[in-house]
Design an enzyme around this catalytic site. Structure first.
Site, short mmCIF file in Angstrom:
data_model
loop_
_atom_site.label_atom_id
_atom_site.label_comp_id
_atom_site.label_asym_id
_atom_site.label_seq_id
_atom_site.Cartn_x
_atom_site.Cartn_y
_atom_site.Cartn_z
N TYR A 61 -1.64 -0.67 10.98
CA TYR A 61 -1.79 -1.32 9.67
C TYR A 61 -0.61 -0.99 8.76
O TYR A 61 0.08 -1.88 8.24
CB TYR A 61 -3.10 -0.89 9.00
CG TYR A 61 -3.16 -1.18 7.51
CD1 TYR A 61 -3.17 -2.49 7.04
CD2 TYR A 61 -3.18 -0.14 6.57
CE1 TYR A 61 -3.21 -2.77 5.67
CE2 TYR A 61 -3.21 -0.41 5.20
CZ TYR A 61 -3.23 -1.73 4.76
OH TYR A 61 -3.25 -1.99 3.41
N LYS A 86 2.44 -3.36 7.23
CA LYS A 86 2.70 -3.54 5.79
C LYS A 86 4.13 -3.09 5.45
O LYS A 86 4.82 -3.73 4.64
CB LYS A 86 1.69 -2.73 4.96
CG LYS A 86 0.26 -3.23 5.00
CD LYS A 86 0.05 -4.62 4.43
CE LYS A 86 0.24 -4.69 2.93
NZ LYS A 86 -0.12 -6.04 2.39
N THR A 143 0.82 -1.22 0.00
CA THR A 143 0.00 0.00 0.00
C THR A 143 0.86 1.27 0.00
O THR A 143 2.01 1.25 0.47
CB THR A 143 -0.90 -0.01 1.25
OG1 THR A 143 -1.46 1.28 1.46
CG2 THR A 143 -0.11 -0.34 2.52
N ASP A 144 0.27 2.36 -0.47
CA ASP A 144 0.97 3.65 -0.42
C ASP A 144 1.07 4.17 1.02
O ASP A 144 1.84 5.09 1.30
CB ASP A 144 0.27 4.69 -1.31
CG ASP A 144 -1.18 4.97 -0.93
OD1 ASP A 144 -1.71 4.27 -0.04
OD2 ASP A 144 -1.79 5.88 -1.52
N GLU A 145 0.28 3.57 1.92
CA GLU A 145 0.25 4.09 3.30
C GLU A 145 1.58 3.90 4.03
O GLU A 145 1.82 4.53 5.05
CB GLU A 145 -0.91 3.45 4.08
CG GLU A 145 -2.23 3.68 3.37
CD GLU A 145 -3.46 3.32 4.18
OE1 GLU A 145 -3.40 3.35 5.40
OE2 GLU A 145 -4.49 3.02 3.54
P1 NAD Z 1 -9.46 -7.56 2.32
O1 NAD Z 1 -9.42 -7.30 3.79
O2 NAD Z 1 -10.71 -7.31 1.58
O3 NAD Z 1 -9.05 -9.09 2.05
C1 NAD Z 1 -8.02 -9.74 2.73
C2 NAD Z 1 -8.15 -11.24 2.49
O4 NAD Z 1 -7.04 -11.90 3.16
C3 NAD Z 1 -9.44 -11.85 3.08
O5 NAD Z 1 -10.01 -12.73 2.15
C4 NAD Z 1 -8.94 -12.59 4.32
O6 NAD Z 1 -9.75 -13.73 4.64
C5 NAD Z 1 -7.54 -13.00 3.89
N1 NAD Z 1 -6.65 -13.25 5.03
C6 NAD Z 1 -6.48 -12.47 6.13
N2 NAD Z 1 -5.61 -13.04 6.97
C7 NAD Z 1 -5.18 -14.19 6.37
C8 NAD Z 1 -4.25 -15.21 6.74
N3 NAD Z 1 -3.58 -15.17 7.90
N4 NAD Z 1 -4.05 -16.23 5.90
C9 NAD Z 1 -4.74 -16.31 4.72
N5 NAD Z 1 -5.63 -15.38 4.33
C10 NAD Z 1 -5.85 -14.34 5.15
O7 NAD Z 1 -8.25 -6.72 1.73
P2 NAD Z 1 -8.09 -6.05 0.29
O8 NAD Z 1 -8.64 -4.69 0.33
O9 NAD Z 1 -8.54 -7.00 -0.76
O10 NAD Z 1 -6.50 -5.90 0.23
C11 NAD Z 1 -5.67 -6.92 -0.32
C12 NAD Z 1 -4.24 -6.50 -0.24
O11 NAD Z 1 -4.05 -5.28 -0.96
C13 NAD Z 1 -3.74 -6.23 1.18
O12 NAD Z 1 -2.43 -6.74 1.30
C14 NAD Z 1 -3.76 -4.71 1.29
O13 NAD Z 1 -2.74 -4.27 2.20
C15 NAD Z 1 -3.42 -4.30 -0.13
N6 NAD Z 1 -3.96 -3.00 -0.55
C16 NAD Z 1 -5.27 -2.70 -0.41
C17 NAD Z 1 -5.75 -1.47 -0.86
C18 NAD Z 1 -7.22 -1.12 -0.75
O14 NAD Z 1 -7.59 0.02 -1.05
N7 NAD Z 1 -8.10 -2.02 -0.36
C19 NAD Z 1 -4.87 -0.55 -1.44
C20 NAD Z 1 -3.52 -0.89 -1.57
C21 NAD Z 1 -3.08 -2.12 -1.14
P1 TYD Z 2 -10.64 3.76 4.27
O1 TYD Z 2 -11.58 3.23 3.23
O2 TYD Z 2 -10.73 3.19 5.64
O3 TYD Z 2 -9.17 3.66 3.65
P2 TYD Z 2 -7.74 4.18 4.24
O4 TYD Z 2 -7.89 4.54 5.66
O5 TYD Z 2 -6.91 2.98 4.04
O6 TYD Z 2 -7.34 5.33 3.39
O7 TYD Z 2 -10.86 5.32 4.41
C1 TYD Z 2 -10.66 6.22 3.33
C2 TYD Z 2 -10.74 7.63 3.88
O8 TYD Z 2 -12.06 7.86 4.37
C3 TYD Z 2 -9.80 7.88 5.06
O9 TYD Z 2 -9.29 9.21 4.98
C4 TYD Z 2 -10.70 7.75 6.27
C5 TYD Z 2 -12.04 8.24 5.75
N1 TYD Z 2 -13.23 7.64 6.40
C6 TYD Z 2 -14.25 8.47 6.89
O10 TYD Z 2 -14.17 9.72 6.79
N2 TYD Z 2 -15.34 7.88 7.46
C7 TYD Z 2 -15.46 6.53 7.59
O11 TYD Z 2 -16.48 6.05 8.16
C8 TYD Z 2 -14.40 5.70 7.07
C9 TYD Z 2 -14.48 4.20 7.17
C10 TYD Z 2 -13.31 6.29 6.47
#
Ligand code: NAD
Ligand code: TYD
Length: 352
Positions: A156, A160, A131-133
């Site tokens: 988190y 990461k 992630t960019d975070e």
């Molecule tokens: P998500 O929470 O929707 O899915 C995570 C999945 O991992 C779930 O299916 C969960 O059951 C599985 N999981 C969790 N712990 C596990 C373990 N110990 N063993 C096996 N499986 C396990 O997450 P997402 O949004 O799909 O994100 C996927 C990846 O992308 C993550 O690594 C996250 O850091 C990265 N990412 C997400 C975003 C975003 O905006 N959602 C952006 C950048 C990077």
């Molecule tokens: P989120 O989807 O949790 O992603 P991330 O924290 O990884 O960026 O949140 C996106 C943005 O929205 C973040 O700045 C937090 C804000 N946010 C709210 O303002 N209200 C909410 O209820 C949630 C879940 C997030």
């Protein structure tokens, strides 16, 4: 790559990636999906894939921290590439209870790396989805590049960041063929509705309050999930081993603007004749501790080296996403009826 082990494939991005790889990408091999099925993992997401791509899609419920289970899977399917999505992914949950983030994101990645080292003779690639975070927070100007120092601010992002460091170290120390991608915020189908975009869509459809943290001025760079999946596959195929690639949407938006745009679109797509505009549902609530102010991604390395650009505009991506949630009420109801979801909504927002 003929036998790709996808971890966390029952979550939001993993599900989209698997569908993309089986039906749209130039990939003809197998996908072996390993997922622990935490509250965020939904095996029903991929039932259609199981039916349609019988020979090419396999699911195993397992924890990435469980080395013994993973060794068997490596042996059985001659795994030659890993794409690691498995993670605890919700910042707010990491603030309330970080334990699982340390376990899965750090120890789980370590366990997978050790396994990859054991099977290095048959392994073409270990791709780590991050992630960019990890870069922390930006002021008003500037963008994250691959050279930006890591300054994670939440449990988190710190977990990461730690996993990214381990992956890089295994390249330097053991010559493991790795790539890492650091992507901005995704939105799209199958996203668990405690994250911002689906939370706002579903609350707005039901006429419930729309919680915006602080003053709503925090900025995120939004990317449609399929664009992320395409970028990952391009990096897996042609990214230089040992390198990191940033992925972004060129779509910076303050949270208050994001919520406003979703409200306006929903008023058009699903009008409520006798109700006020949905923007009136917006409520400013207590801010997230350590809330990063701004993320913005410079992905020119990915464009210059691999020719990747996002295809979806925010307008078209958010329309697709809204329609997906409207058309998949059964999925929504199933997720919302889960105990984990209900407990979280009550704890975080004091409602149901
Ligand atoms: P998500 O929470 O929707 O899915 C995570 C999945 O991992 C779930 O299916 C969960 O059951 C599985 N999981 C969790 N712990 C596990 C373990 N110990 N063993 C096996 N499986 C396990 O997450 P997402 O949004 O799909 O994100 C996927 C990846 O992308 C993550 O690594 C996250 O850091 C990265 N990412 C997400 C975003 C975003 O905006 N959602 C952006 C950048 C990077
Ligand atoms: P989120 O989807 O949790 O992603 P991330 O924290 O990884 O960026 O949140 C996106 C943005 O929205 C973040 O700045 C937090 C804000 N946010 C709210 O303002 N209200 C909410 O209820 C949630 C879940 C997030």
């Amino acid at each position: 790559m003929q036998n790709i082990l996808v971890t966390g494939g029952c979550g939001f991005i993993g599900t989209n990636f698997i569908f993309y790889m089986l039906s749209a990408a130039d990939y003809k091999g197998r996908i072996i999906n390993v997922d622990k099925l935490t509250y965020a993992g939904n095996p029903d997401n991929l039932v259609a894939a199981e039916k349609k791509f019988k020979e090419r899609y396999i699911f195993h419920q397992a924890d990435i921290c469980d080395a013994r289970a993973l060794v068997d899977i490596f042996d059985l399917y001659a795994v030659d590439a890993i794409c690691n999505f498995a993670a605890e992914s919700h910042v707010d949950r990491s603030i309330v209870k970080p334990d699982a983030f340390i376990k899965t994101n750090i120890e789980g990645t370590f366990c997978l790396l050790e396994l990859a080292r054991q099977f290095q003779h048959q392994l073409e690639l270990f791709h780590h989805v991050s992630t960019d975070e990890v870069y922390g927070s930006l002021g008003r100007d500037g963008h994250f590049t691959e050279e930006t120092p890591y300054r994670p601010n939440s449990p988190y992002s710190a977990s990461k960041a730690s996993s990214d460091h381990l992956v890089r170290a295994y390249f330097k120390t053991y010559g493991l063929p790795v790539t890492i991608s650091n992507c901005s915020n995704n939105y799209g189908p199958y996203q668990f509705p405690e994250k911002m975009v689906p939370l706002i869509i579903l609350n707005a459809l039901e006429g419930k309050p729309l919680p915006v943290y602080g003053k709503g001025l925090n900025v995120r760079d939004w990317l449609y999930v399929i664009d992320h999946c395409q970028a990952i596959w391009e990096i897996m195929k042609a990214g230089r081993r040992g390198e990191t690639y940033n992925i972004g949407g060129q779509c910076e938006m303050a949270n208050i603007d994001l919520v406003g745009r979703i409200c306006d679109l929903l008023d058009e797509i699903a009008p409520r004749p006798d109700a006020p505009p949905r923007r009136e549902l917006i409520r400013f609530v207590k801010d997230r501790p350590g809330h990063d102010m701004r993320y913005a991604i410079d992905f020119s390395k990915l464009t210059d080296e691999l020719g990747w650009m996002p295809h979806e505009s925010f307008e078209s991506g958010i329309q697709k996403t809204i329609h997906w949630y409207l058309d998949n009420q059964a999925w929504v109801e199933l997720v919302k009826s889960g105990a984990h979801y209900q407990r979280w909504m009550k704890q975080q927002y004091g409602g149901g």
